[in-house]
Design a protein around this motif. Structure first.
Motif, PDB file in Angstrom:
ATOM      1  N   VAL A 229       0.839  -1.291  -0.229  1.00  0.00           N
ATOM      2  CA  VAL A 229       0.229  -0.044  -0.070  1.00  0.00           C
ATOM      3  C   VAL A 229       0.561   0.777   0.238  1.00  0.00           C
ATOM      4  O   VAL A 229      -0.006   2.411  -0.100  1.00  0.00           O
ATOM      5  CB  VAL A 229      -1.196   0.131   1.443  1.00  0.00           C
ATOM      6  CG1 VAL A 229      -2.304  -1.039   1.350  1.00  0.00           C
ATOM      7  CG2 VAL A 229      -0.418   0.293   2.578  1.00  0.00           C
ATOM      8  N   ALA A 230       2.023   0.979   0.103  1.00  0.00           N
ATOM      9  CA  ALA A 230       2.737   2.295   0.388  1.00  0.00           C
ATOM     10  C   ALA A 230       4.541   1.815  -0.005  1.00  0.00           C
ATOM     11  O   ALA A 230       4.568   0.803   0.039  1.00  0.00           O
ATOM     12  CB  ALA A 230       2.970   3.043   1.658  1.00  0.00           C
ATOM     13  N   ASP A 231       4.830   3.086  -1.320  1.00  0.00           N
ATOM     14  CA  ASP A 231       6.488   2.966  -1.037  1.00  0.00           C
ATOM     15  C   ASP A 231       6.797   3.407   0.209  1.00  0.00           C
ATOM     16  O   ASP A 231       6.397   3.915   0.746  1.00  0.00           O
ATOM     17  CB  ASP A 231       6.780   4.272  -2.350  1.00  0.00           C
ATOM     18  CG  ASP A 231       5.945   2.839  -3.588  1.00  0.00           C
ATOM     19  OD1 ASP A 231       5.581   1.418  -3.778  1.00  0.00           O
ATOM     20  OD2 ASP A 231       6.318   4.361  -4.370  1.00  0.00           O
ATOM     21  N   ILE A 232       8.436   2.502   0.193  1.00  0.00           N
ATOM     22  CA  ILE A 232       8.944   2.818   2.039  1.00  0.00           C
ATOM     23  C   ILE A 232      10.515   3.357   1.240  1.00  0.00           C
ATOM     24  O   ILE A 232      10.869   2.819   0.062  1.00  0.00           O
ATOM     25  CB  ILE A 232       9.039   1.427   2.047  1.00  0.00           C
ATOM     26  CG1 ILE A 232       7.594   0.979   2.567  1.00  0.00           C
ATOM     27  CG2 ILE A 232       9.284   2.073   3.512  1.00  0.00           C
ATOM     28  CD1 ILE A 232       7.998  -0.302   3.192  1.00  0.00           C
ATOM     29  N   VAL A 233      11.189   3.870   1.965  1.00  0.00           N
ATOM     30  CA  VAL A 233      12.804   4.528   1.873  1.00  0.00           C
ATOM     31  C   VAL A 233      13.180   4.881   3.054  1.00  0.00           C
ATOM     32  O   VAL A 233      12.776   5.424   4.128  1.00  0.00           O
ATOM     33  CB  VAL A 233      12.634   6.580   0.907  1.00  0.00           C
ATOM     34  CG1 VAL A 233      12.291   7.023   1.918  1.00  0.00           C
ATOM     35  CG2 VAL A 233      14.420   6.524   0.692  1.00  0.00           C
ATOM     36  N   PHE A 234      13.784   3.838   3.143  1.00  0.00           N
ATOM     37  CA  PHE A 234      14.919   3.364   4.757  1.00  0.00           C
ATOM     38  C   PHE A 234      15.936   4.792   4.679  1.00  0.00           C
ATOM     39  O   PHE A 234      16.633   4.131   3.616  1.00  0.00           O
ATOM     40  CB  PHE A 234      15.264   2.218   4.222  1.00  0.00           C
ATOM     41  CG  PHE A 234      13.927   1.225   5.159  1.00  0.00           C
ATOM     42  CD1 PHE A 234      13.884   1.221   6.285  1.00  0.00           C
ATOM     43  CD2 PHE A 234      13.325   0.666   3.591  1.00  0.00           C
ATOM     44  CE1 PHE A 234      12.571   0.414   6.662  1.00  0.00           C
ATOM     45  CE2 PHE A 234      12.164  -0.193   4.151  1.00  0.00           C
ATOM     46  CZ  PHE A 234      11.758  -0.201   5.732  1.00  0.00           C
ATOM     47  N   VAL A 235      16.109   5.231   5.251  1.00  0.00           N
ATOM     48  CA  VAL A 235      16.925   6.593   5.046  1.00  0.00           C
ATOM     49  C   VAL A 235      17.806   6.832   6.795  1.00  0.00           C
ATOM     50  O   VAL A 235      17.109   6.176   8.316  1.00  0.00           O
ATOM     51  CB  VAL A 235      16.253   7.936   5.403  1.00  0.00           C
ATOM     52  CG1 VAL A 235      17.340   8.734   5.388  1.00  0.00           C
ATOM     53  CG2 VAL A 235      15.632   8.190   4.679  1.00  0.00           C
ATOM     54  N   ASN A 236      19.733   6.315   6.197  1.00  0.00           N
ATOM     55  CA  ASN A 236      20.477   6.451   7.807  1.00  0.00           C
ATOM     56  C   ASN A 236      21.212   8.060   7.700  1.00  0.00           C
ATOM     57  O   ASN A 236      22.131   7.744   6.560  1.00  0.00           O
ATOM     58  CB  ASN A 236      21.980   5.907   6.987  1.00  0.00           C
ATOM     59  CG  ASN A 236      20.748   4.053   6.712  1.00  0.00           C
ATOM     60  OD1 ASN A 236      21.513   3.198   7.597  1.00  0.00           O
ATOM     61  ND2 ASN A 236      20.400   3.644   5.337  1.00  0.00           N
ATOM     62  N   PRO A 237      20.824   8.505   8.808  1.00  0.00           N
ATOM     63  CA  PRO A 237      21.727   9.654   8.693  1.00  0.00           C
ATOM     64  C   PRO A 237      22.939   9.194   9.731  1.00  0.00           C
ATOM     65  O   PRO A 237      23.883   8.147   9.116  1.00  0.00           O
ATOM     66  CB  PRO A 237      21.185   9.658  10.387  1.00  0.00           C
ATOM     67  CG  PRO A 237      19.537   9.227  10.127  1.00  0.00           C
ATOM     68  CD  PRO A 237      19.928   7.497   9.721  1.00  0.00           C
ATOM     69  N   ILE A 238      23.996  10.400   9.348  1.00  0.00           N
ATOM     70  CA  ILE A 238      25.288  10.427   8.896  1.00  0.00           C
ATOM     71  C   ILE A 238      25.914   9.768   9.977  1.00  0.00           C
ATOM     72  O   ILE A 238      25.872   9.537  11.368  1.00  0.00           O
ATOM     73  CB  ILE A 238      25.570  11.821   9.119  1.00  0.00           C
ATOM     74  CG1 ILE A 238      25.366  12.766   8.019  1.00  0.00           C
ATOM     75  CG2 ILE A 238      27.652  12.017   9.635  1.00  0.00           C
ATOM     76  CD1 ILE A 238      25.332  14.282   7.757  1.00  0.00           C
ATOM     77  N   ASN A 239      26.756   8.790   9.453  1.00  0.00           N
ATOM     78  CA  ASN A 239      27.869   7.998  10.363  1.00  0.00           C
ATOM     79  C   ASN A 239      27.394   6.755  10.748  1.00  0.00           C
ATOM     80  O   ASN A 239      27.465   5.877  11.415  1.00  0.00           O
ATOM     81  CB  ASN A 239      27.908   8.796  11.556  1.00  0.00           C
ATOM     82  CG  ASN A 239      29.279   9.941  11.088  1.00  0.00           C
ATOM     83  OD1 ASN A 239      30.109   9.145  10.385  1.00  0.00           O
ATOM     84  ND2 ASN A 239      30.027  10.559  12.971  1.00  0.00           N
TER      85      ASN A 239
END
Length: 503
Positions: free
Chosen positions: A135-145
């Motif tokens: 039902v939704a596209d997903i982006v997994f984000v990694n903050p700096i370091n």
């Protein structure tokens, strides 16, 4: 001959320098790898692409100073991308990679673990039949370091100093500011401005997404449909003193019930029958007693201590010796002391063994060692072998981001303000009953306090699960938590033509 030797020496030095530069571990500042996949979710076939790569963080002059590693899943067998929700996912720490929710909760692939969440060998991953990718596209984000995200050198090969990095990235406000800019670029690049947008954060990630909700509205002019708070922190909402102490009791009761450390009458109840009784006692009797401190009547002190002991599984002597205020670490050490076991911090279903039974806190956190046991090989193998993203940079499960600037944490108030400004914005709290780090009753309390006016309470909801901090590791809760999230997303998308307005 001497001149010739000097010349050869210079050439050799240049070759060595070039070799050193070529072998230096670095990450591409702006790149992507796309792979195609298909699977079945809730019995339905879903085709999707996975874009794995990096996207820069720029300074005020438009020059890259860092790059964030991400994985973006898009369902490819849909026609109307504008109506399709986008879920932007963050973990917490601060300093934690996106690995936890990526390969254990909402993503299309999850860990090979047993049904209760314990590691098994051989390590690996499998399809997630309950992922919300349907039902939704997903982006997994990694903050700096975290993950492969790193500060990068400028044209002269210089990186920001440690102090400059702290000022730009490592704090409540800094983190929110640069991530909002990054999200704007991502949404623009991938043409998702028309899509309904959701933020999901776990643990410190809830502080992050609560703050981002207002930052995106006020600085990026990006309005959200939903924010999901998984195992939430306090988000700057005051719950110190007697409230902090009292709110632990329902968690203590849940943990003691799980380990069969309560009296027979309480053990005979189901968890969902027990917890309302403990919550009522906590609010109506335990909290007022703690508020009176040393001036409580001695008979009442004894009575309260006996009831706290009855619900917590501890002895009356331990409760009285704690002045009715039971330290968390002491509880983790003391509950099963006679059995020679400690219980986990983030998930008290997990058991540990200490060097000595005496003491006031466990030697280690049993749940964290079990999780790293399963997650670390899985994410490293998955990214390289299935998503085909190759780098020699180490994947940081936990990265160097401390000391973290925690000043000016008003993220709970920021979320309230974002909701007030945006009638379409809804908030879902999700918490595990066996989480001792961010306990479920604290989550309920934060939800109650988020909007003192009560005017937006119909846009706030809570869901609890029979597991811990990462409630989705237990198979039954993986299914239920994704179904709750799917329902939340679908129900918070306005009808076509519906206006964002208050009556």
């Amino acid at each position: 001959m001497r001149i010739l030797n000097q010349g050869l020496g210079a050439v050799l030095l240049l070759l060595l320098a070039a070799t050193a530069l070529a072998s230096e571990r670095s990450i591409a500042i702006d790149d992507a790898v796309v792979t195609e996949h298909d699977m079945r979710i809730e019995g339905q076939r879903v085709r999707y692409s996975a874009t794995t790569g990096t996207q820069p963080v720029w300074d005020e002059d438009g020059k890259p100073i860092a790059t964030l590693f991400y994985t973006y899943y898009q369902r490819t067998d849909v026609r109307d991308r504008d109506r399709r929700p986008l879920l932007i996912s963050f973990n917490g720490g601060p300093g934690s990679a996106s690995v936890w929710m990526h390969v254990a909760y909402t993503g299309p692939r999850v860990l090979e673990i047993d049904d209760e969440g314990y590691p098994v060998q051989p390590y690996g991953i499998k399809d997630n039949p309950y992922s919300v990718l349907d039902v939704a596209d997903i982006v997994f984000v990694n903050p700096i370091n975290t993950g492969y995200s790193r500060v990068v050198p400028d044209e002269e090969g210089e990186k920001l100093s440690r102090e400059e990095q702290k000022e730009r990235f490592f704090g409540v406000e800094q983190d929110i500011e640069y991530l909002a800019e990054w999200i704007n670029t991502f949404v623009t690049r991938h043409e998702r401005w028309n899509s309904p947008k959701y933020l999901i954060g776990e643990s410190y990630g809830t502080t992050r997404v609560a703050g981002l909700a207002l930052e995106l509205q006020n600085r990026q002019w990006m309005y959200l449909n939903g924010v999901i708070l998984v195992s939430p922190t306090d988000m700057g909402i005051d719950r110190d003193g007697p409230v902090k102490a009292a709110n632990r009791l329902p968690y203590f009761a849940a943990t003691a019930w799980y380990h069969e450390a309560l009296g027979e009458d309480l053990q005979a109840l189901d968890l969902y029958e027990l917890l309302p009784k403990v919550e009522e006692f906590t609010l109506d009797e335990y909290l007022p007693a703690l508020a009176r401190g040393a001036f409580i009547d001695e008979d009442e002190r004894q009575q309260i201590a006996e009831q706290v002991a009855r619900y917590s599984g501890l002895s009356v002597e331990s409760v009285l010796g704690s002045n009715l205020d039971i330290d968390l670490a002491f509880f983790w050490k003391d509950l099963l002391r006679e059995r020679g076991r400690t219980v986990g911090r983030l998930d008290s279903r997990y058991l540990g063994i200490d060097r000595k039974n005496v003491g006031e806190r466990p030697d280690y956190w049993a749940e964290l060692t079990a999780w790293l046991h399963a997650f670390t090989p899985a994410i490293n193998h998955y990214i390289r072998n299935e998503l085909e993203y190759e780098t020699d940079i180490k994947y940081n499960m936990f990265g160097p981001v401390h000391p973290w600037d925690r000043q000016n944490n008003r993220t709970g108030e920021n979320l309230r303000q974002a909701m007030a400004q945006n009638p379409f914005l809804n908030v879902l709290f999700q918490a595990g009953y066996y989480d001792g780090a961010t306990n479920y009753f604290d989550a309920k309390y934060s939800m109650w306090q988020l909007d003192p006016s009560g005017e937006m309470r119909d846009r706030l909801s809570f869901k609890g699960y029979r597991s811990g901090h990462m409630m989705y590791l237990r198979y039954d809760d993986l299914r239920q938590s994704n179904r709750d999230l799917r329902e939340f997303i679908l129900n918070s998308i306005p009808e076509e033509g519906e206006a964002a307005r208050y009556e």
